[in-house]
Design a protein around this motif. Structure first.
Motif, PDB file in Angstrom:
ATOM      1  N   UNK A  10       0.735  -0.972   0.348  1.00 27.21           N
ATOM      2  CA  UNK A  10      -0.210   0.112   0.167  1.00 27.21           C
ATOM      3  C   UNK A  10       1.108   1.324  -0.220  1.00 27.21           C
ATOM      4  N   UNK A  11       1.795   1.027   0.410  1.00 33.15           N
ATOM      5  CA  UNK A  11       3.161   3.040   0.845  1.00 33.15           C
ATOM      6  C   UNK A  11       3.988   2.674  -0.622  1.00 33.15           C
ATOM      7  N   UNK A  12       3.932   1.904  -1.044  1.00 29.06           N
ATOM      8  CA  UNK A  12       4.280   1.990  -2.548  1.00 29.06           C
ATOM      9  C   UNK A  12       3.697   2.207  -3.845  1.00 29.06           C
ATOM     10  N   UNK A  13       2.059   1.352  -3.304  1.00 29.82           N
ATOM     11  CA  UNK A  13       1.772   2.625  -4.555  1.00 29.82           C
ATOM     12  C   UNK A  13       0.876   4.239  -4.033  1.00 29.82           C
ATOM     13  N   UNK A  14       1.141   3.820  -2.783  1.00 28.18           N
ATOM     14  CA  UNK A  14       1.245   5.497  -2.200  1.00 28.18           C
ATOM     15  C   UNK A  14       1.975   6.392  -2.800  1.00 28.18           C
ATOM     16  N   UNK A  15       3.388   6.090  -2.283  1.00 33.26           N
ATOM     17  CA  UNK A  15       4.823   6.606  -3.093  1.00 33.26           C
ATOM     18  C   UNK A  15       4.683   6.949  -4.138  1.00 33.26           C
ATOM     19  N   UNK A  16       4.796   6.470  -4.815  1.00 36.53           N
ATOM     20  CA  UNK A  16       4.094   6.446  -6.369  1.00 36.53           C
ATOM     21  C   UNK A  16       3.515   7.445  -7.458  1.00 36.53           C
ATOM     22  N   UNK A  17       2.302   7.443  -6.083  1.00 38.36           N
ATOM     23  CA  UNK A  17       1.214   8.499  -6.863  1.00 38.36           C
ATOM     24  C   UNK A  17       1.626  10.021  -6.217  1.00 38.36           C
ATOM     25  N   UNK A  18       1.824   9.972  -4.968  1.00 36.18           N
ATOM     26  CA  UNK A  18       3.269  11.194  -4.414  1.00 36.18           C
ATOM     27  C   UNK A  18       3.905  11.397  -5.618  1.00 36.18           C
ATOM     28  N   UNK A  31      -4.236  -5.722  14.830  1.00 36.33           N
ATOM     29  CA  UNK A  31      -4.434  -4.867  13.571  1.00 36.33           C
ATOM     30  C   UNK A  31      -5.697  -4.680  13.244  1.00 36.33           C
ATOM     31  N   UNK A  32      -6.403  -4.349  12.663  1.00 34.24           N
ATOM     32  CA  UNK A  32      -7.584  -2.866  11.821  1.00 34.24           C
ATOM     33  C   UNK A  32      -7.147  -2.190  10.404  1.00 34.24           C
ATOM     34  N   UNK A  33      -8.852  -2.376   9.578  1.00 33.68           N
ATOM     35  CA  UNK A  33      -8.396  -1.841   8.623  1.00 33.68           C
ATOM     36  C   UNK A  33      -8.428  -0.177   8.795  1.00 33.68           C
ATOM     37  N   UNK A  34      -7.897   0.615   7.996  1.00 34.21           N
ATOM     38  CA  UNK A  34      -7.353   1.674   8.277  1.00 34.21           C
ATOM     39  C   UNK A  34      -7.227   2.352   6.852  1.00 34.21           C
ATOM     40  N   UNK A  35      -7.621   3.514   6.176  1.00 33.29           N
ATOM     41  CA  UNK A  35      -7.668   4.217   4.630  1.00 33.29           C
ATOM     42  C   UNK A  35      -6.775   5.620   4.655  1.00 33.29           C
ATOM     43  N   UNK A  36      -5.489   4.590   4.073  1.00 37.91           N
ATOM     44  CA  UNK A  36      -4.015   5.504   3.498  1.00 37.91           C
ATOM     45  C   UNK A  36      -5.052   7.231   2.639  1.00 37.91           C
ATOM     46  N   UNK A  64      -5.084   9.779  -0.216  1.00 35.22           N
ATOM     47  CA  UNK A  64      -4.763  11.177  -1.484  1.00 35.22           C
ATOM     48  C   UNK A  64      -5.128  11.959  -2.328  1.00 35.22           C
ATOM     49  N   UNK A  65      -5.318  13.398  -2.031  1.00 41.43           N
ATOM     50  CA  UNK A  65      -6.302  14.144  -3.104  1.00 41.43           C
ATOM     51  C   UNK A  65      -7.586  12.951  -3.618  1.00 41.43           C
ATOM     52  N   UNK A  66      -8.060  13.457  -4.790  1.00 43.58           N
ATOM     53  CA  UNK A  66      -8.876  12.527  -5.403  1.00 43.58           C
ATOM     54  C   UNK A  66      -8.636  10.503  -5.905  1.00 43.58           C
ATOM     55  N   UNK A  67      -7.508  10.210  -5.675  1.00 45.95           N
ATOM     56  CA  UNK A  67      -6.766   9.627  -5.497  1.00 45.95           C
ATOM     57  C   UNK A  67      -7.415   8.240  -5.368  1.00 45.95           C
ATOM     58  N   UNK A  68      -7.765   6.781  -5.547  1.00 45.07           N
ATOM     59  CA  UNK A  68      -8.706   6.059  -3.985  1.00 45.07           C
ATOM     60  C   UNK A  68      -7.638   5.319  -3.694  1.00 45.07           C
ATOM     61  N   UNK A  69      -8.990   5.867  -2.181  1.00 45.82           N
ATOM     62  CA  UNK A  69      -8.293   5.218  -0.483  1.00 45.82           C
ATOM     63  C   UNK A  69      -7.610   3.858  -0.629  1.00 45.82           C
ATOM     64  N   UNK A  70      -6.585   3.676   0.091  1.00 47.38           N
ATOM     65  CA  UNK A  70      -5.761   2.318  -0.323  1.00 47.38           C
ATOM     66  C   UNK A  70      -5.907   1.436   1.415  1.00 47.38           C
ATOM     67  N   UNK A  71      -6.554   0.256   1.399  1.00 51.26           N
ATOM     68  CA  UNK A  71      -6.720  -0.122   2.771  1.00 51.26           C
ATOM     69  C   UNK A  71      -5.200  -0.432   3.049  1.00 51.26           C
ATOM     70  N   UNK A  72      -4.909  -0.076   4.165  1.00 47.87           N
ATOM     71  CA  UNK A  72      -3.920  -0.879   5.124  1.00 47.87           C
ATOM     72  C   UNK A  72      -4.519  -1.433   6.613  1.00 47.87           C
ATOM     73  N   UNK A  73      -3.739  -2.020   7.240  1.00 48.08           N
ATOM     74  CA  UNK A  73      -3.590  -3.045   8.330  1.00 48.08           C
ATOM     75  C   UNK A  73      -2.779  -2.214   9.396  1.00 48.08           C
ATOM     76  N   UNK A  74      -3.758  -1.645  10.097  1.00 50.81           N
ATOM     77  CA  UNK A  74      -2.902  -0.672  11.420  1.00 50.81           C
ATOM     78  C   UNK A  74      -3.105  -1.442  12.952  1.00 50.81           C
ATOM     79  N   UNK A  75      -2.443  -1.491  13.544  1.00 48.01           N
ATOM     80  CA  UNK A  75      -2.477  -1.689  15.113  1.00 48.01           C
ATOM     81  C   UNK A  75      -2.512   0.078  15.444  1.00 48.01           C
ATOM     82  N   UNK A  76      -3.681   0.127  15.839  1.00 54.16           N
ATOM     83  CA  UNK A  76      -3.759   1.073  16.619  1.00 54.16           C
ATOM     84  C   UNK A  76      -4.640   0.668  17.843  1.00 54.16           C
TER      85      UNK A  76
END
Length: 387
Positions: free
Chosen positions: A10-18, A167-172, A174-186
């Motif tokens: 997910x973070x690789x896709x996020x970084x590429x979008x940036x 972990x539970x699902x959280x979304x990344x 970024x602007x108008x791009x589709x949100x990216x699902x992640x799994x976070x320990x909140x």
């Protein structure tokens, strides 16, 4: 696929979008622990990092690491698992004096790196199982080194932290791009504190930071912890015998008597070392039991005001449920001396960092309920504090 691998994608896709957007955050004038400028403290909570080796965990585009190197003369290792996030950093900041950008997994990196003087993670540590990351950080930091963590507490939907280490699902987003699902320990602050304590850290403060916009439900946790000194070898404990106690002896007390020489322990005739204490008699208060047993076993005299009850510990021996109440004794009169006809004697003071092997299991449970950082092994017990 592991949760960590899922998050890395997910973070690789996020970084590429940036990268596609051509966006790079500016190097801040102060270290910001939240997405909101001017909220909370700055880099001062890391202490004086001049010339010190500092680890930036999940460094993203590298702007925080550059700030620490330029403004505070730190020697920063900025490690990032996402290749595209790493590319963002080196595309702008490669060659910055005092910053070493690393593409890789922080847990693997810490296995071979020299211990760091400080470490911090701004929003990133929640993407890794704390049972994996915290032991690596403990081993990768010098004793006394600060560890500062900025973590999500309440998300955009107003969902607060979990009370279990899952972990539970959280979304990344970024602007108008589709949100990216992640799994976070909140996780709830108390849970983070328990995990950090379990893995060799002392938590000094946990602050909840909120944006100035009252309509924004997001809340961040800021955890200030410190790597404890190296622990000594684990200290063993054992039961006196394999036989369960008599039913009338299922409720007892143990007293922590602490002087500048250490904690008071005596040797039982079965060989275990233990705190002063014994069985609660019918009609007797717990404080009265502590005072009586202390006098009968050691000769020390205390008053009810000198006794503070810590809480109850519940375990079992065979089919008998055993309830032990721990207490501290702040003031007393006399010197500890072996008393005639008592099962425990040879009283001596033991420094907390030089506790002996062979502690009676109930005394071991009381000591770790009082000081969870003491490296004592014992069978589990349910502890309910009174305070």
């Amino acid at each position: 696929m592991s949760v960590e691998d899922f998050n890395a994608e997910a973070w690789t896709v996020y970084g590429q979008r940036q990268l596609n957007h051509g966006y790079m955050p500016p190097v801040p004038e102060r270290l910001e622990w939240t997405p909101w400028e001017g909220v909370g403290p700055g880099a001062e909570i890391l202490g004086d990092v001049t010339g010190k080796r500092v680890l930036d965990i999940g460094s993203g585009p590298g702007h925080h690491a550059v700030h620490l190197a330029r403004t505070h003369d730190a020697q920063v290792t900025a490690i990032e698992l996402s290749l595209t996030q790493h590319r963002r950093a080196i595309s702008t900041h490669a060659g910055t004096p005092g910053v070493h950008f690393v593409h890789g997994d922080v847990i693997d990196h810490l296995r071979t790196a020299q211990p760091f003087d400080a470490a911090y993670a701004i929003g990133s540590l929640a993407f890794t199982d704390p049972h994996h990351s915290l032991p690596a950080l403990r081993d990768g930091l010098r004793p006394g080194a600060p560890l500062i963590l900025s973590l999500l507490h309440t998300d955009l939907h107003g969902h607060g932290p979990s009370t279990t280490v899952e972990p539970r699902e959280q979304l990344l987003r970024l602007r108008d791009d589709p949100p990216l699902p992640t799994r976070m320990w909140v996780l709830a602050p108390r849970l983070w504190e328990d995990l950090l304590t379990e893995h060799g850290f002392r938590v000094e403060a946990i602050d909840l930071l909120r944006p100035s916009d009252e309509d924004n439900p997001v809340v961040q946790q800021l955890i200030r912890a410190r790597r404890l000194p190296h622990r000594p070898a684990r200290i063993s404990s054992r039961p006196r015998t394999a036989r369960p106690p008599a039913p009338h002896a299922a409720i007892g007390v143990g007293a922590i008597v602490l002087s500048d020489q250490g904690v008071l322990l005596g040797r039982h005739r079965h060989g275990t070392l233990e705190l002063p204490g014994g069985t609660v008699e019918a009609g007797e208060s717990l404080e009265a039991t502590v005072i009586r047993e202390l006098a009968e076993e050691t000769g020390l005299i205390a008053r009810p005001d000198d006794v503070t009850l810590l809480g109850t510990l519940v375990d079992h021996v065979g089919d008998v449920v055993r309830v032990t109440v721990g207490a501290t004794v702040s003031t007393w009169q006399g010197r500890p001396v072996t008393q005639p006809d008592e099962s425990v004697g040879d009283w001596a003071w033991y420094p907390l960092d030089q506790l002996p092997d062979g502690l009676f299991v109930c005394s071991a449970q009381i000591l770790t309920a009082w000081r969870p950082d003491l490296p004592i092994d014992h069978t589990p017990a349910h502890f309910t504090p009174y305070a």
